[in-house]
Design a protein around this motif. Structure first.
Motif, short mmCIF file in Angstrom:
data_model
loop_
_atom_site.label_atom_id
_atom_site.label_comp_id
_atom_site.label_asym_id
_atom_site.label_seq_id
_atom_site.Cartn_x
_atom_site.Cartn_y
_atom_site.Cartn_z
N THR A 1 0.96 -1.15 0.18
CA THR A 1 -0.12 0.04 -0.22
C THR A 1 0.73 1.34 -0.16
O THR A 1 1.85 1.32 0.94
CB THR A 1 -0.83 0.05 1.45
N LEU A 2 0.58 2.21 -0.94
CA LEU A 2 1.23 3.35 -1.00
C LEU A 2 0.58 4.64 -0.40
O LEU A 2 -0.50 4.22 0.14
CB LEU A 2 1.21 3.96 -2.65
N LEU A 3 1.41 5.53 -0.19
CA LEU A 3 0.94 6.55 0.73
C LEU A 3 -0.30 7.10 0.17
O LEU A 3 -1.09 7.83 0.89
CB LEU A 3 2.00 7.97 0.85
N ASN A 4 -0.51 7.09 -1.07
CA ASN A 4 -1.77 7.71 -1.53
C ASN A 4 -3.12 6.92 -1.55
O ASN A 4 -3.96 7.02 -2.09
CB ASN A 4 -1.33 8.32 -3.25
N GLY A 5 -2.63 5.69 -1.22
CA GLY A 5 -3.59 4.70 -0.88
C GLY A 5 -3.78 3.62 -1.86
O GLY A 5 -4.47 2.55 -1.98
N ALA A 6 -3.08 4.12 -3.05
CA ALA A 6 -2.96 2.88 -4.18
C ALA A 6 -2.21 1.57 -3.74
O ALA A 6 -1.43 1.69 -2.88
CB ALA A 6 -2.18 3.44 -5.11
N GLU A 7 -2.72 0.70 -4.52
CA GLU A 7 -1.94 -0.90 -4.23
C GLU A 7 -0.79 -1.04 -5.19
O GLU A 7 -1.48 -1.17 -6.48
CB GLU A 7 -3.04 -1.83 -4.01
N ILE A 8 0.35 -1.25 -5.04
CA ILE A 8 1.26 -1.45 -6.24
C ILE A 8 1.45 -3.09 -6.01
O ILE A 8 2.06 -3.66 -4.77
CB ILE A 8 2.60 -0.79 -5.78
N PRO A 9 1.52 -3.67 -7.08
CA PRO A 9 1.86 -5.33 -7.05
C PRO A 9 3.31 -5.48 -6.56
O PRO A 9 3.99 -4.53 -6.78
CB PRO A 9 1.51 -5.50 -8.44
N VAL A 10 3.58 -6.47 -5.90
CA VAL A 10 4.72 -6.97 -5.22
C VAL A 10 5.70 -7.40 -6.24
O VAL A 10 6.90 -7.17 -6.25
CB VAL A 10 4.73 -8.20 -3.98
N VAL A 11 5.34 -8.10 -7.53
CA VAL A 11 6.20 -8.35 -8.44
C VAL A 11 5.53 -7.83 -9.80
O VAL A 11 4.28 -8.04 -9.99
CB VAL A 11 6.16 -10.02 -8.68
N GLY A 12 6.60 -7.26 -10.39
CA GLY A 12 6.13 -6.50 -11.98
C GLY A 12 7.26 -7.04 -12.91
O GLY A 12 8.36 -7.68 -12.48
N LEU A 13 7.07 -6.40 -14.20
CA LEU A 13 8.12 -6.65 -15.36
C LEU A 13 8.70 -5.42 -15.52
O LEU A 13 8.06 -4.38 -15.73
CB LEU A 13 7.20 -7.29 -16.52
N ALA B 1 11.05 3.35 4.69
CA ALA B 1 10.09 2.78 5.56
C ALA B 1 9.97 3.84 6.65
O ALA B 1 8.58 4.08 6.76
CB ALA B 1 10.61 1.72 6.30
N ASP B 2 10.93 4.60 7.13
CA ASP B 2 10.79 5.60 8.01
C ASP B 2 9.71 6.84 7.46
O ASP B 2 9.05 7.44 8.18
CB ASP B 2 11.73 6.08 8.56
N ALA B 3 9.89 7.03 6.40
CA ALA B 3 9.19 8.21 5.40
C ALA B 3 7.92 7.61 5.03
O ALA B 3 7.33 8.45 4.30
CB ALA B 3 10.07 8.74 4.53
N GLY B 4 7.50 6.49 5.24
CA GLY B 4 6.58 5.79 4.49
C GLY B 4 6.42 5.65 3.09
O GLY B 4 5.55 5.45 2.25
N VAL B 5 7.71 5.59 2.40
CA VAL B 5 7.95 5.48 1.14
C VAL B 5 8.16 3.88 0.71
O VAL B 5 9.10 3.35 1.63
CB VAL B 5 9.25 6.14 0.76
N VAL B 6 7.52 3.32 -0.14
CA VAL B 6 7.75 1.93 -0.49
C VAL B 6 9.09 1.73 -1.46
O VAL B 6 9.09 2.48 -2.50
CB VAL B 6 6.62 1.24 -1.30
N ALA B 7 10.05 0.97 -1.12
CA ALA B 7 11.12 0.71 -1.73
C ALA B 7 10.89 -0.53 -2.80
O ALA B 7 10.11 -1.40 -2.35
CB ALA B 7 12.48 0.17 -0.95
N GLN B 8 11.27 -0.17 -3.90
CA GLN B 8 11.17 -1.23 -5.15
C GLN B 8 12.35 -1.64 -5.57
O GLN B 8 13.36 -0.59 -5.96
CB GLN B 8 10.20 -0.47 -6.16
N ALA B 9 12.74 -2.79 -5.88
CA ALA B 9 14.00 -3.56 -6.47
C ALA B 9 13.95 -3.42 -7.82
O ALA B 9 13.17 -4.00 -8.27
CB ALA B 9 14.09 -4.60 -5.51
N TYR B 10 15.04 -2.82 -8.38
CA TYR B 10 15.10 -3.19 -9.77
C TYR B 10 16.55 -3.97 -9.77
O TYR B 10 17.24 -3.84 -9.02
CB TYR B 10 15.36 -2.05 -10.57
N SER B 11 16.73 -4.71 -11.10
CA SER B 11 18.12 -5.57 -10.98
C SER B 11 18.21 -6.59 -9.87
O SER B 11 19.37 -6.65 -9.17
CB SER B 11 19.24 -4.85 -11.23
#
Length: 276
Positions: A11-23, A177-187
Motif C-alpha cells: 500500500t502506497l501513501l496515496n492509498g494505491a496498491e502496487i503489486p509486489v512483482v512486476g515486469l 520505510a521511516d518516511a512511508g515510502v515503498v522501496a522497489q527493487a530493480y535488477s
C-alpha cells in the motif's frame, strides 16, 4: 500483502496498491520483443509493468497493454521522467501519447540529476493534473530523500533502487520505510550475474526453487516490490511463481551476508553515478 499472486501488493501513501512483482523492460528494444514480453507477463498474471522515457519503448508497452484485453484500471503502469529534460509535466503528456493511455499509476524521477528537488514541482503538477496517480523517485539516497521531503507538498510514494543480496541497501530501505515510502527493487538478479553464485545455488537446490526465484523471494521478504526483467516467456512465468514458499531464517541470513555495500544508505556507489 495478500496471498494471491495477482493480488499481492504493498500500500502506497496515496492509498494505491502496487503489486509486489512486476515486469521491468529496461534494455528491451522497442518493437515486437518488448510487446511479446509485456503480453507474456500480463497473460501470466502480472499487473505491474515498469517502463521509462529513457527506455524508448513506451509505445510497445502501450500496444501490448491495449491488445491484452485487460481493463486499464487493473494494470499498474509506471514510467519515469528523464531528468535531462526540463519539465516533468510536458514529458508525461508525451509519455501518455506514446503509451496510449490517459494516466500512469506511478511517475518517477529516474535519477537525481541536477539535485533531488528541482523537478519535484513539475512532478506535483503532473499529479494535480491527474496524469500521474502517484509520483515518486528512483536512485535517490537516504540523504536525497530527506532533502526532497523538506520541500515536497505531495510526498513521494516509491523509491526504485538497485537491490539484491549483493546490493543490500538496508539503511536506504529503512530510511524509505521511516518516511512511508515503498522501496522497489530493480535488477534483483544482477542482470543475471547473481544467478550462478554458489550460496544462491545452494539455497535454490535446498528449497527446490530456481536461483531467480530465491533472489526475488528474498527481496519480497525484505518488504520490497520487485521488478525483474526478462524477455523469455518461461522465465517471466518463473519469476512470478514466488508466492507459495518462504525462505527460512538461515537462508535469509546467508543471503544477507553476500552484501557488498555495507548496507549503505546510498542508492549507488560513487563510481556508478552516471549523472554527476
Amino acid at each position: 500483502m495478500t496471498a494471491n499472486n495477482a493480488q499481492a501488493t504493498r500500500t502506497l501513501l496515496n492509498g494505491a496498491e502496487i503489486p509486489v512483482v512486476g515486469l521491468g523492460v529496461w534494455q528491451v528494444p522497442d518493437g515486437r520483443e518488448c510487446e511479446r514480453a509485456v503480453s507474456s507477463a500480463l497473460e501470466s498474471g502480472y499487473r505491474l509493468i515498469d517502463t521509462a522515457q529513457a527506455y524508448r519503448n513506451e509505445s510497445s508497452v502501450g500496444r501490448a497493454i491495449r491488445s491484452s484485453g485487460i481493463p486499464r484500471e487493473e494494470i499498474f503502469l509506471t514510467t519515469k521522467f528523464y531528468p535531462g529534460s526540463r519539465d516533468p509535466l510536458v514529458e508525461v503528456e508525451r509519455s501518455l501519447e506514446r503509451l496510449g493511455t490517459g494516466y500512469v499509476d506511478l511517475y518517477l524521477i529516474h535519477w537525481p540529476k541536477g539535485g533531488p528537488t528541482w523537478a519535484w514541482s513539475g512532478m506535483e503538477r503532473a499529479s494535480e493534473a491527474g496524469l500521474a496517480r502517484g509520483i515518486g523517485i528512483s536512485n535517490f539516497s537516504a540523504a536525497e530523500l530527506q532533502e526532497l521531503l523538506k520541500v515536497s507538498q505531495i510526498p513521494p510514494t516509491v523509491n526504485q533502487i538497485q537491490f539484491s543480496p549483493f546490493e543490500y541497501r538496508r539503511s536506504l530501505v529503512e530510511a524509505c520505510a521511516d518516511a512511508g515510502v515503498v522501496a522497489q527493487a530493480y535488477s534483483p538478479l544482477g542482470t543475471g550475474r547473481h544467478l550462478g553464485d554458489p550460496v544462491v545455488e545452494r539455497i535454490a537446490s535446498a528449497t527446490g526453487r530456481t536461483p531467480a526465484q530465491v533472489l526475488i523471494r528474498w527481496a519480497i521478504q525484505k518488504g520490497l516490490s520487485v521488478i525483474p526483467k526478462s524477455t523469455h516467456s518461461e522465465r517471466i512465468v518463473e519469476n512470478f511463481d514466488v508466492f507459495d514458499f518462504e525462505l527460512d531464517e538461515d537462508s535469509v541470513s546467508a543471503l544477507d551476508s553476500l552484501d557488498t555495500t555495507d548496507q549503505t544508505p546510498d542508492a549507488l556507489a560513487r563510481t556508478q553515478k552516471w549523472w554527476s
